[in-house]
Structures are given as C-alpha cells and as structure tokens.
Write an enzyme that holds these catalytic residues in place. Structure first.
Site, PDB file in Angstrom:
ATOM      1  N   GLU A  94       0.851  -1.210   0.000  1.00 34.33           N
ATOM      2  CA  GLU A  94       0.000   0.000   0.000  1.00 34.33           C
ATOM      3  C   GLU A  94       0.883   1.256   0.000  1.00 34.33           C
ATOM      4  O   GLU A  94       1.756   1.406   0.862  1.00 34.33           O
ATOM      5  CB  GLU A  94      -0.922  -0.015   1.226  1.00 34.33           C
ATOM      6  CG  GLU A  94      -2.004   1.034   1.147  1.00 34.33           C
ATOM      7  CD  GLU A  94      -2.986   0.943   2.326  1.00 34.33           C
ATOM      8  OE1 GLU A  94      -3.303  -0.176   2.757  1.00 34.33           O
ATOM      9  OE2 GLU A  94      -3.414   2.004   2.801  1.00 34.33           O
ATOM     10  N   LYS A 276      -7.544  -1.882  11.205  1.00 35.69           N
ATOM     11  CA  LYS A 276      -6.815  -2.221   9.970  1.00 35.69           C
ATOM     12  C   LYS A 276      -5.642  -1.260   9.802  1.00 35.69           C
ATOM     13  O   LYS A 276      -4.546  -1.647   9.396  1.00 35.69           O
ATOM     14  CB  LYS A 276      -7.781  -2.146   8.781  1.00 35.69           C
ATOM     15  CG  LYS A 276      -7.209  -2.629   7.460  1.00 35.69           C
ATOM     16  CD  LYS A 276      -6.515  -1.555   6.660  1.00 35.69           C
ATOM     17  CE  LYS A 276      -6.070  -2.073   5.307  1.00 35.69           C
ATOM     18  NZ  LYS A 276      -5.297  -1.091   4.535  1.00 35.69           N
ATOM     19  N   ASP A 292       4.607 -14.730  10.937  1.00 34.59           N
ATOM     20  CA  ASP A 292       3.316 -15.220  10.449  1.00 34.59           C
ATOM     21  C   ASP A 292       2.281 -14.090  10.576  1.00 34.59           C
ATOM     22  O   ASP A 292       1.701 -13.867  11.643  1.00 34.59           O
ATOM     23  CB  ASP A 292       2.920 -16.442  11.302  1.00 34.59           C
ATOM     24  CG  ASP A 292       1.635 -17.091  10.835  1.00 34.59           C
ATOM     25  OD1 ASP A 292       0.834 -16.418  10.157  1.00 34.59           O
ATOM     26  OD2 ASP A 292       1.423 -18.267  11.162  1.00 34.59           O
ATOM     27  N   HIS A 389      -2.612   9.991  -0.117  1.00 35.61           N
ATOM     28  CA  HIS A 389      -2.746   8.799  -0.963  1.00 35.61           C
ATOM     29  C   HIS A 389      -2.570   9.163  -2.427  1.00 35.61           C
ATOM     30  O   HIS A 389      -1.889   8.480  -3.174  1.00 35.61           O
ATOM     31  CB  HIS A 389      -4.139   8.188  -0.780  1.00 35.61           C
ATOM     32  CG  HIS A 389      -4.199   7.232   0.357  1.00 35.61           C
ATOM     33  ND1 HIS A 389      -5.171   6.285   0.494  1.00 35.61           N
ATOM     34  CD2 HIS A 389      -3.399   7.067   1.429  1.00 35.61           C
ATOM     35  CE1 HIS A 389      -4.975   5.583   1.588  1.00 35.61           C
ATOM     36  NE2 HIS A 389      -3.905   6.050   2.184  1.00 35.61           N
TER      37      HIS A 389
END
Ligand code: MEV
Length: 410
Positions: A94, A276, A292, A389
């Site tokens: 991202e 998130k 992991d 962004h």
C-alpha cells in the site's frame, strides 16, 4: 494434446491445466510446465523469477513453488522508542503506509518518543479430549508434573533458554462436552507455533491415558491473549502545530482525534477500519521479518472483539495540554526459528533493528502500530487521507505511463 483430448476440463482462459504430478516435479520442471500452460509475458515471468538462489529458497519453504512475489520493502525512519533511535523495516504493497509511519515517528519523538512494554511470551497449546468422565478431571490435574516434564522434554532448548511449561488449565466446553486441556508454555524468542504443536501432540497420549478420553485434536491457540505488548506516547499540543492545516487549532485537531478514537470504541464497523490501520504497520513489520502475519492479524482482531463487539485497539485522550495515546494487543512475533531464521531478507530486517529478542520485536511492533494509527487519525480528522494517498498514487500512474526515476512528481 489439448485438455479436451486429455479428458480434463479446461482451466480458465482455455489454458492447459497443470499436471497432477506438478507438486512432485523439480523446480525447473515446474517452472517449465507453468510456462507451457500459461505462456506468460516476459515481464510477468521476470516478476516472479528472483534468480536461482531465492527460487531454491522458495522451493524448500513451500510445496509447489514456482518463484517469489517481491513485495516492496521500505524503511520507516526516525523512530524514538524507549529512548532508542530506530529505523523500522516494512514490507507492504500500500503506497502511503511507510510515509505515514515516518511522519508519525517524527511527530511522536517531539514528545519524547514512544514507550512500550511486553508480557512474558507465554502461549497456549490445546488438547481437546472427547468422552472424559467428569470424575477423571482431577486425575489430569494430579498428573501436572508428568505433563510438564513431557512438554519440556520435547523442547529442551526452550527450557534451557528459560522458557518451557508454565501452567495446566482445564475447561469443559458447555455445548459439546469436550474437555479442553490448555498448556501454557513460555516460548521465549520463537513465534512458538512449532514448539506448541509439537508439545500438544507429544502430550496427547499421556492425557488420553490419564483421562480415559480420546484426543480430538492437538494444536496451539493463535489467540495469544497472554502474550501481549503495548505502546504509548504523550505529545504536548503545541508540537502538533506543524502537522495541522492552516486555520485549524491544535486543540481542535487533538480533540477530533480523541473523538475519532471514541467512535472506534462505539461503532464496530469503524473499529474494523481503525484497527486495519494499526495492522498496516504491524503486519508490514511482521512480513519484513518473515513472521506469520495471519497469526498476528487473527489474534489482534479477536482481542479487539474480546468483549463482544469489535472495538478500536487504541485509545486517545487530552490531558494536561498533551495528547495521550496508547495501544495494547496480543503479538506473537519471533526472532528465531521458522522462516524468520531461514530467510535472508528477514535477517536483514532484524539486523536493521539491532537483532532484537522476541519481546523487543513485539514492543517495536506495538509502537509502530500506534504511530501508524496516529498518522491515519490525524489525516482523517484534518483534511482526509486522500491527499497523501493521491500524491503517491500519482507516482504509480506516472510509472505506468512510462516515467522512470527522477521523472515522477514528488
Ligand atoms: C488505510 O489503509 C488505513 C486507514 O483507513 C485507517 C483508518 O481509517 O484509521 C486510513
């Protein structure tokens, strides 16, 4: 021979399906078989072909390997964590994640940086037993010493390093009647999955003998509720001034961050996105160190929902003229064993961090998660995240249009 001739259904796009023997082929044969079936373009093929050495590494790491997927690896710079200067490796696709982490690192250091903590690295291995009469539960508890010895015998290295068996717990599951036997084990610097699974499987026959029941399954719990880490920072409000847009007061920006964090406590849908954002940082560090990521994510989201509804993992408040932030979550991160020890890229990441032990890595991850969350909230309540962004997105578009290094707008 076409797939029609072979009697096999056609794979999507009409390509020839891979042979059943695919997984048993050597790496070169597998690659050839895939090329014949897929006829990829040269760029597609180059993108998964890292050279002989890394392809060999992939081949011993997973079955049916054909190459590797190169995710961007970057460094979020300028962190001050527990008084230590740190640059943090992050592997993530991202665009804005690393930029945001670096931005928050610079801001938080103006308030003395981030401060962290971690519990002992204790995780649970579970053996689920069926058909255990209630009166036999006491016999299991009485066999504690023997069970402890068996757990420690399968992982002598862990015991030598100060880890090993810690606790035995029983719980009768209300609906199925299955008896859950939980073995709490200190896994030291390992992520612990292999150690816990080995211990659970090794102890299951003993538990069957003592309980008269039958083992249904033996496996670790990824919940990692006892293996937690946390971070906090305190930022005097004037230090926010350079980070808020002209015309917005620092008090207003800080107040809106606090309110946004309350919304994440109140609204589960918002909490998922809030968390998130935290995991944007933590998972990127987990991936950079070949940990992991799925285990870390599963534990974090379960912890966020431990009271029922999903809640934000971080908290913010304004106190005595400062913005105070904190984060706590389970973090099962290892610095030895498994892919972490095996992969040279993970070693490079750990080298950048000064070869931390497992608990230190968890503390760094918590700090990074909080910083990431702070950057997201600050952007969200002061002008939106799309501006940042879009700047990075524009670089991608320029790349796609053919511009190369030095030509993209920054
Ligand atoms: C984007 O990857 C992460 C954010 O959506 C997190 C958040 O909304 O808090 C910006």
């Amino acid at each position: 021979m076409s797939s029609m001739d072979s009697g096999l259904p056609e794979a999507p796009s009409g390509r020839r399906p891979l042979p059943e023997s695919f997984r048993r082929l050597g790496l070169a044969e597998r690659q050839q078989s895939l090329q014949e079936s897929l006829q990829p373009g040269p760029q597609e093929w180059q993108a998964i072909s890292p050279g002989e050495k890394l392809a060999e590494l992939a081949d011993v790491m997973v079955e049916s390997a054909i190459g590797t997927l190169a995710v961007p690896l970057g460094v979020a710079t300028g962190f001050l964590i527990d008084g230590e200067e740190l640059d943090i490796p992050m592997a993530v696709e991202e665009p804005s994640v690393i930029a945001a982490a670096t931005f928050a690192a610079r801001l938080t250091r103006q308030g003395g940086g981030l401060h962290t903590w971690a519990t002992e690295p204790v995780m649970a291995a579970q053996v689920f037993l069926e058909a255990v009469p209630e009166q036999r539960e006491a016999a299991i508890l009485a066999a504690r010493t023997q069970i402890a010895a068996e757990v420690d015998a399968v992982q002598p290295g862990m015991k030598r390093r100060g880890g090993g068996f810690r606790e035995l717990r029983l719980q009768r599951l209300a609906e199925s009647g299955v008896l859950k036997v939980e073995l709490a084990v200190d896994v030291r610097d390992a992520m612990g999955a292999n150690a816990l699974n080995t211990a659970a499987e090794a102890v299951a026959p003993l538990l069957e003998r003592v309980s008269g029941g039958r083992a249904l399954m033996s496996i670790l719990s990824n919940a990692a509720r006892e293996r937690r880490a946390g971070a906090r920072f305190s930022l005097p409000l004037p230090q926010l001034s350079r980070a808020v847009p002209a015309g917005t007061s620092v008090e207003d920006a800080a107040g809106r961050i606090v309110l946004a964090s309350q919304v994440a406590q109140e609204d589960p849908e918002r909490a998922v996105t809030h968390n998130k954002g935290i995991m944007n940082g933590i998972s990127a560090l987990a991936l950079a160190t070949a940990n992991d990521t799925r285990a870390v994510e599963a534990a974090a989201h379960a912890w966020a929902a431990r009271e029922g509804p999903v809640r934000g993992l971080s908290r913010y408040e304004c106190r005595d003229g400062a913005l105070e932030a904190s984060l706590e979550l389970p973090l099962a991160l290892g610095t030895v064993g498994g892919a972490v020890a095996f992969h040279p890229a993970s070693r490079l990441s750990l080298r950048l961090l000064g070869f931390p032990d497992g608990r230190r890595l968890a503390r760094i991850a918590a700090a990074l998660g909080l910083a990431q969350n702070f950057a997201a909230l600050l952007a969200l309540v002061t002008g939106g995240i799309q501006r940042g962004h879009m700047r990075l997105h524009a670089r991608r578009l320029a790349y796609q249009a053919g511009a190369r290094e030095g030509e993209c707008t920054r």
